[in-house]
Scaffold this active site. Structure first.
Site, PDB file in Angstrom:
ATOM      1  CG  ASP A  87      -5.056  -1.032   0.852  1.00 47.18           C
ATOM      2  OD1 ASP A  87      -5.402  -2.010   1.544  1.00 47.18           O
ATOM      3  OD2 ASP A  87      -4.788  -1.114  -0.361  1.00 47.18           O
ATOM      4  CB  SER A 107      -0.965   0.033   1.189  1.00 46.67           C
ATOM      5  OG  SER A 107      -1.895  -0.985   1.057  1.00 46.67           O
TER       6      SER A 107
HETATM    7  C1  GLA Z   1      -6.098  -3.777  -2.423  1.00 49.19           C
HETATM    8  C2  GLA Z   1      -7.215  -2.758  -2.282  1.00 49.19           C
HETATM    9  C3  GLA Z   1      -7.998  -2.987  -0.994  1.00 49.19           C
HETATM   10  C4  GLA Z   1      -8.422  -4.442  -0.854  1.00 49.19           C
HETATM   11  C5  GLA Z   1      -7.267  -5.378  -1.133  1.00 49.19           C
HETATM   12  C6  GLA Z   1      -7.695  -6.811  -1.183  1.00 49.19           C
HETATM   13  O1  GLA Z   1      -5.118  -3.595  -1.447  1.00 49.19           O
HETATM   14  O2  GLA Z   1      -6.693  -1.447  -2.282  1.00 49.19           O
HETATM   15  O3  GLA Z   1      -9.091  -2.117  -0.945  1.00 49.19           O
HETATM   16  O4  GLA Z   1      -9.527  -4.719  -1.679  1.00 49.19           O
HETATM   17  O5  GLA Z   1      -6.620  -5.086  -2.350  1.00 49.19           O
HETATM   18  O6  GLA Z   1      -8.119  -7.231   0.060  1.00 49.19           O
END
Ligand code: GLA
Length: 385
Positions: free
Chosen positions: A175, A130
């Site tokens: 995230d 993230s």
């Molecule tokens: C990414 C997205 C989140 C979530 C994950 C899977 O990180 O940004 O919102 O959906 O994938 O859990």
């Protein structure tokens, strides 16, 4: 690590803008312990903030322009007028998150003026930890704090999610929320419908290990949004608002009305929500055996039903399972299609796991993995220097 990126950002600010910055903003990346692709189905997730993140140092520049320096992208620069209209830069994707954040904040009627900003982060790009959410949150919080806008951190998280949508990824809220609201030594249970948050202590005797496969994952692409559509379609056929409201019995009752892929996508989400809630109890009781069972079931469900793992990631999970033996709590973490694996381990097992990865992973992938030892960290923070 936090202090390193803060220091790098400040040094670069002084070198580039020729004066001392006045503000420092920071937001971490995240690792999700369990609950994958449940957030945009109104379900439950259990991430924690990690020791890597994105630091910004900044100063008002007396103009209407944001002037940006991205230290880790070869000192790339960008500038844009503060405006409620979002205009994407054709190539500087990193800056587009910031352009979007300013536009969305101004659309709420807030006044935003020019800042000089130096950005430095240490979340490996493409690791599934993230980096973009941490950039959105740290920048949204910077703007809010510098201009006295008092935007609550959870609203900044929602605005960050909207920035992703403007840039092509219809992601959920996990995230940005954990980056904004994480708490040291705790994982965060997010009810992605009510947005209620519960901090869950991570047992002190357990370490969190993240293993980056170094197979880059990129969410801005069709696969993620396609999964979301399949889930929404399944919810429609079952006759519920979102898959959070469905049970396996309800899904099975409609099995003959949907194709096999849609059925499996829905089965992943419904069973994953259940696993998150069970994992909370396992955490509370420090029950590593139960956690291991749930995390591996989550991995298999992502591999077989949701089809978001890749062979290198599956291989890593098996290497770690073999190295730990009993009670191996390990699974892929994040959106998928590359990225990282997370393991919750007893400290005594860490060296064993590292040795096994060093010995085995390159053979199956042709790459070296990066191992990150972390625990749960605090979320976003702002300081006037
Ligand atoms: C990414 C997205 C989140 C979530 C994950 C899977 O990180 O940004 O919102 O959906 O994938 O859990």
């Amino acid at each position: 690590m936090t202090d390193v990126v803060k220091g790098k950002s400040k040094e670069a600010f002084i070198a580039h803008f020729g004066c001392e910055p006045e503000y420092l903003s920071y937001a971490p990346g995240r690792v999700n312990l369990i609950g994958e692709h449940t957030d945009y189905n109104d379900g439950f997730v259990l991430p924690c903030a990690i020791k890597f993140g994105t630091a910004l140092t900044a100063k008002k520049n007396g103009t209407n322009k944001m002037r940006l320096l991205a230290v880790d992208i070869n000192n790339d620069t960008d500038e844009f007028e503060c405006s409620a209209t979002y205009t994407a830069h054709p190539t500087k994707t990193w800056a587009n998150y910031l352009r979007a954040m300013v536009a969305l904040i101004m659309q709420k009627g807030h006044k935003v003026e020019g800042l000089d900003v130096a950005i430095s982060g240490d979340i490996p790009l493409g690791s599934g930890l993230s980096s973009s959410a941490s950039l959105e949150v740290t920048f949204g919080n910077l703007v809010s704090q510098v201009f006295g806008l008092n935007i609550p951190l959870q609203e900044i998280a929602l605005t960050g999610q909207a920035c992703e949508a403007l840039n092509g990824c219809k992601c959920g809220i996990m995230d940005q929320t954990i980056s904004a609201c994480g708490k040291a030594d705790h994982a965060l249970l997010i009810d992605c419908r009510s947005l209620e948050l519960k901090h869950i202590p991570v047992p002190a005797e357990l370490d969190i290990l993240i293993v980056n496969s170094n197979c880059k994952h990129a969410l801005v692409g069709g696969e993620y949004n396609e999964r979301r559509e399949q889930c929404e379609n399944a919810a429609k056929i079952i006759g519920v608002k979102a898959l959070r409201d469905a049970t396996m019995d309800m899904l099975n009752a409609k099995k003959d009305q949907m194709d096999e892929v849609t059925y499996r996508r829905a089965r992943h989400v419904i069973t994953e929500d259940d696993r998150v809630l069970k994992a909370i109890d396992a955490f509370k009781q420090g029950d590593l055996a139960k956690l291991a069972e749930l995390m591996y079931a989550s991995h298999c469900s992502m591999r077989d039903d949701f089809e978001i793992t890749i062979p290198e990631i599956d291989g890593l999970v098996e290497i770690i399972r073999k190295a730990i033996g009993e009670n191996a709590a390990v699974r892929m973490t994040g959106g998928g299609f590359g990225g990282s694996v997370v393991a919750v381990v007893e400290p005594a097992k860490v060296e064993q796991v590292k040795a096994a990865i060093d010995a085995e992973y390159e053979k199956i992938s042709g790459k070296k993995a990066t191992i990150i030892e972390t625990h749960a960290f605090d979320g976003a923070a702002f300081t006037k220097l």
